[in-house]
Design a protein around this motif. Structure first.
Motif, PDB file in Angstrom:
ATOM      1  N   ALA A 295     -14.106  -4.324   3.612  1.00  0.00           N
ATOM      2  CA  ALA A 295     -15.370  -4.742   4.232  1.00  0.00           C
ATOM      3  C   ALA A 295     -16.560  -4.287   3.396  1.00  0.00           C
ATOM      4  CB  ALA A 295     -15.470  -4.176   5.647  1.00  0.00           C
ATOM      5  N   TYR A 296     -16.484  -3.078   2.871  1.00  0.00           N
ATOM      6  CA  TYR A 296     -17.577  -2.567   2.043  1.00  0.00           C
ATOM      7  C   TYR A 296     -17.761  -3.446   0.809  1.00  0.00           C
ATOM      8  CZ  TYR A 296     -20.659   0.559  -0.473  1.00  0.00           C
ATOM      9  OH  TYR A 296     -21.738   1.075  -1.134  1.00  0.00           O
ATOM     10  N   GLY A 297     -16.644  -3.823   0.194  1.00  0.00           N
ATOM     11  CA  GLY A 297     -16.701  -4.695  -0.980  1.00  0.00           C
ATOM     12  C   GLY A 297     -17.303  -6.053  -0.662  1.00  0.00           C
TER      13      GLY A 297
ATOM     14  N   LEU B 149      -6.770   1.879   8.010  1.00  0.00           N
ATOM     15  CA  LEU B 149      -8.174   1.681   8.376  1.00  0.00           C
ATOM     16  C   LEU B 149      -9.097   1.896   7.181  1.00  0.00           C
ATOM     17  CD1 LEU B 149      -9.981   0.902  10.718  1.00  0.00           C
ATOM     18  CD2 LEU B 149     -10.151   3.330  11.310  1.00  0.00           C
ATOM     19  N   LYS B 150      -8.824   2.898   6.371  1.00  0.00           N
ATOM     20  CA  LYS B 150      -9.641   3.134   5.167  1.00  0.00           C
ATOM     21  C   LYS B 150      -9.565   1.937   4.218  1.00  0.00           C
ATOM     22  CE  LYS B 150      -9.213   8.134   5.339  1.00  0.00           C
ATOM     23  NZ  LYS B 150      -8.525   9.313   4.782  1.00  0.00           N
ATOM     24  N   SER B 151      -8.399   1.342   4.113  1.00  0.00           N
ATOM     25  CA  SER B 151      -8.240   0.158   3.268  1.00  0.00           C
ATOM     26  C   SER B 151      -9.074  -1.007   3.795  1.00  0.00           C
ATOM     27  CB  SER B 151      -6.759  -0.223   3.193  1.00  0.00           C
ATOM     28  OG  SER B 151      -6.582  -1.384   2.445  1.00  0.00           O
ATOM     29  N   LEU B 152      -9.075  -1.188   5.114  1.00  0.00           N
ATOM     30  CA  LEU B 152      -9.877  -2.254   5.721  1.00  0.00           C
ATOM     31  C   LEU B 152     -11.370  -1.984   5.543  1.00  0.00           C
ATOM     32  CD1 LEU B 152      -7.810  -2.818   8.988  1.00  0.00           C
ATOM     33  CD2 LEU B 152      -7.891  -4.302   6.965  1.00  0.00           C
TER      34      LEU B 152
ATOM     35  N   ALA C 185      -8.020   6.582  20.960  1.00  0.00           N
ATOM     36  CA  ALA C 185      -8.429   5.508  20.042  1.00  0.00           C
ATOM     37  C   ALA C 185      -9.918   5.619  19.724  1.00  0.00           C
ATOM     38  CB  ALA C 185      -8.112   4.140  20.640  1.00  0.00           C
ATOM     39  N   ILE C 186     -10.728   5.929  20.718  1.00  0.00           N
ATOM     40  CA  ILE C 186     -12.168   6.085  20.491  1.00  0.00           C
ATOM     41  C   ILE C 186     -12.413   7.220  19.500  1.00  0.00           C
ATOM     42  CG2 ILE C 186     -14.364   6.728  21.572  1.00  0.00           C
ATOM     43  CD1 ILE C 186     -13.215   5.300  24.144  1.00  0.00           C
ATOM     44  N   GLN C 187     -11.723   8.330  19.680  1.00  0.00           N
ATOM     45  CA  GLN C 187     -11.865   9.465  18.752  1.00  0.00           C
ATOM     46  C   GLN C 187     -11.401   9.091  17.353  1.00  0.00           C
ATOM     47  OE1 GLN C 187      -9.641  12.513  20.778  1.00  0.00           O
ATOM     48  NE2 GLN C 187     -11.322  12.986  22.176  1.00  0.00           N
ATOM     49  N   PHE C 188     -10.298   8.358  17.254  1.00  0.00           N
ATOM     50  CA  PHE C 188      -9.773   7.924  15.963  1.00  0.00           C
ATOM     51  C   PHE C 188     -10.818   7.101  15.209  1.00  0.00           C
ATOM     52  CE2 PHE C 188      -7.638   4.403  13.664  1.00  0.00           C
ATOM     53  CZ  PHE C 188      -7.007   5.132  12.666  1.00  0.00           C
ATOM     54  N   TYR C 189     -11.359   6.087  15.868  1.00  0.00           N
ATOM     55  CA  TYR C 189     -12.343   5.232  15.205  1.00  0.00           C
ATOM     56  C   TYR C 189     -13.631   5.999  14.907  1.00  0.00           C
ATOM     57  CZ  TYR C 189      -9.228   1.326  16.059  1.00  0.00           C
ATOM     58  OH  TYR C 189      -8.140   0.488  16.046  1.00  0.00           O
ATOM     59  N   SER C 190     -14.051   6.866  15.806  1.00  0.00           N
ATOM     60  CA  SER C 190     -15.265   7.665  15.576  1.00  0.00           C
ATOM     61  C   SER C 190     -15.107   8.560  14.354  1.00  0.00           C
ATOM     62  CB  SER C 190     -15.591   8.513  16.810  1.00  0.00           C
ATOM     63  OG  SER C 190     -15.909   7.683  17.907  1.00  0.00           O
ATOM     64  N   ARG C 191     -13.931   9.153  14.170  1.00  0.00           N
ATOM     65  CA  ARG C 191     -13.668   9.996  12.988  1.00  0.00           C
ATOM     66  C   ARG C 191     -13.823   9.207  11.692  1.00  0.00           C
ATOM     67  NH1 ARG C 191      -9.025  11.719  15.676  1.00  0.00           N
ATOM     68  NH2 ARG C 191      -7.718  10.603  14.212  1.00  0.00           N
TER      69      ARG C 191
ATOM     70  N   MET D 170       0.855  -1.155   0.000  1.00  0.00           N
ATOM     71  CA  MET D 170       0.000   0.000   0.000  1.00  0.00           C
ATOM     72  C   MET D 170       0.907   1.226   0.000  1.00  0.00           C
ATOM     73  SD  MET D 170      -2.470   1.262   3.148  1.00  0.00           S
ATOM     74  CE  MET D 170      -3.361  -0.240   3.222  1.00  0.00           C
ATOM     75  N   LEU D 171       0.669   2.124  -0.909  1.00  0.00           N
ATOM     76  CA  LEU D 171       1.477   3.335  -0.988  1.00  0.00           C
ATOM     77  C   LEU D 171       0.645   4.490  -0.500  1.00  0.00           C
ATOM     78  CD1 LEU D 171       4.204   4.458  -1.753  1.00  0.00           C
ATOM     79  CD2 LEU D 171       3.388   4.814  -4.054  1.00  0.00           C
ATOM     80  N   GLY D 172       0.964   4.965   0.675  1.00  0.00           N
ATOM     81  CA  GLY D 172       0.255   6.105   1.242  1.00  0.00           C
ATOM     82  C   GLY D 172       1.009   7.381   0.932  1.00  0.00           C
ATOM     83  N   SER D 173       0.405   8.497   1.278  1.00  0.00           N
ATOM     84  CA  SER D 173       1.065   9.783   1.050  1.00  0.00           C
ATOM     85  C   SER D 173       2.212   9.981   2.036  1.00  0.00           C
ATOM     86  CB  SER D 173       0.046  10.912   1.183  1.00  0.00           C
ATOM     87  OG  SER D 173      -0.562  10.864   2.462  1.00  0.00           O
ATOM     88  N   ARG D 174       2.350   9.081   2.995  1.00  0.00           N
ATOM     89  CA  ARG D 174       3.378   9.190   4.018  1.00  0.00           C
ATOM     90  C   ARG D 174       4.556   8.264   3.763  1.00  0.00           C
ATOM     91  NH1 ARG D 174      -1.326  10.251   3.898  1.00  0.00           N
ATOM     92  NH2 ARG D 174      -2.477  11.302   5.447  1.00  0.00           N
ATOM     93  N   GLY D 175       4.499   7.445   2.735  1.00  0.00           N
ATOM     94  CA  GLY D 175       5.537   6.466   2.461  1.00  0.00           C
ATOM     95  C   GLY D 175       4.897   5.142   2.092  1.00  0.00           C
TER      96      GLY D 175
END
Length: 167
Positions: free
Chosen positions: A117-119, A110-113, A135-141, A1-6
């Motif tokens: 799942a959506y697929g 997480l977006k990849s996962l 972590a709760i805030q991260f997942y809620s976002r 996976m090639l992200g914008s961060r590396g």
């Protein structure tokens, strides 16, 4: 996976990774010791016993799970444990070392996962400690909702709109 961060990669965990995996685990528990006066040696012993218990429990409970080291540009930065089931994608453990957090790496994974799942038209589920507000805030976002309480953990779920669409 090639992200914008590396370049983000995943590799299989080996016996040589035990020390690294303990460090990742310990980093996820650091917030719990903010208000204690435990000496470092006692903390380490406690964390070691907790890590070993968690590892044993995961291996007994999630027989089909995959265990991976998360890498950024070839450097080990975290771990991901998933159980892909017919009715859900279960994130058993997802942790990135603190020095690599806040860069969008976790969001990219997480977006990849979520896309996977959506697929497959299944929800993504996980549990997070009720006191781990970051972590709760991260997942809620990312669209996860609290669906229940299991001991000291919130059950959380991301569920896409899987209804048929008209064009």
């Amino acid at each position: 996976m090639l992200g914008s961060r590396g370049k983000i990669d995943f590799r299989i965990i080996t016996d040589q990774d035990k020390g690294f995996l303990f460090d990742v685990y310990a980093s996820t528990r650091e917030w719990e010791f903010q208000y204690t006066s435990w000496p470092k040696a006692e903390r380490q012993l406690f964390l070691k016993s907790q890590y070993e218990a968690q590892d044993k429990t995961y291996k007994m409970r999630y027989l089909g799970a995959i265990y991976r080291i998360i890498q950024l540009d070839g450097v080990d930065i975290g771990r991901l444990i998933l159980d892909r089931q017919d009715q859900q994608l279960l994130i058993i453990d997802f942790a990135i070392l603190p020095q690599y957090q806040g860069r969008g790496i976790g969001s990219d994974i997480l977006k990849s996962l979520i896309n996977e799942a959506y697929g497959g038209k299944v929800p993504v589920r996980l549990h997070v400690n009720q006191n781990n507000t970051s972590a709760i805030q991260f997942y809620s976002r990312h669209g996860f909702k609290k669906t229940g309480v299991n001991g000291l953990h919130f059950a959380m779920e991301w569920k896409g709109d899987f209804s048929a669409r008209e064009f």
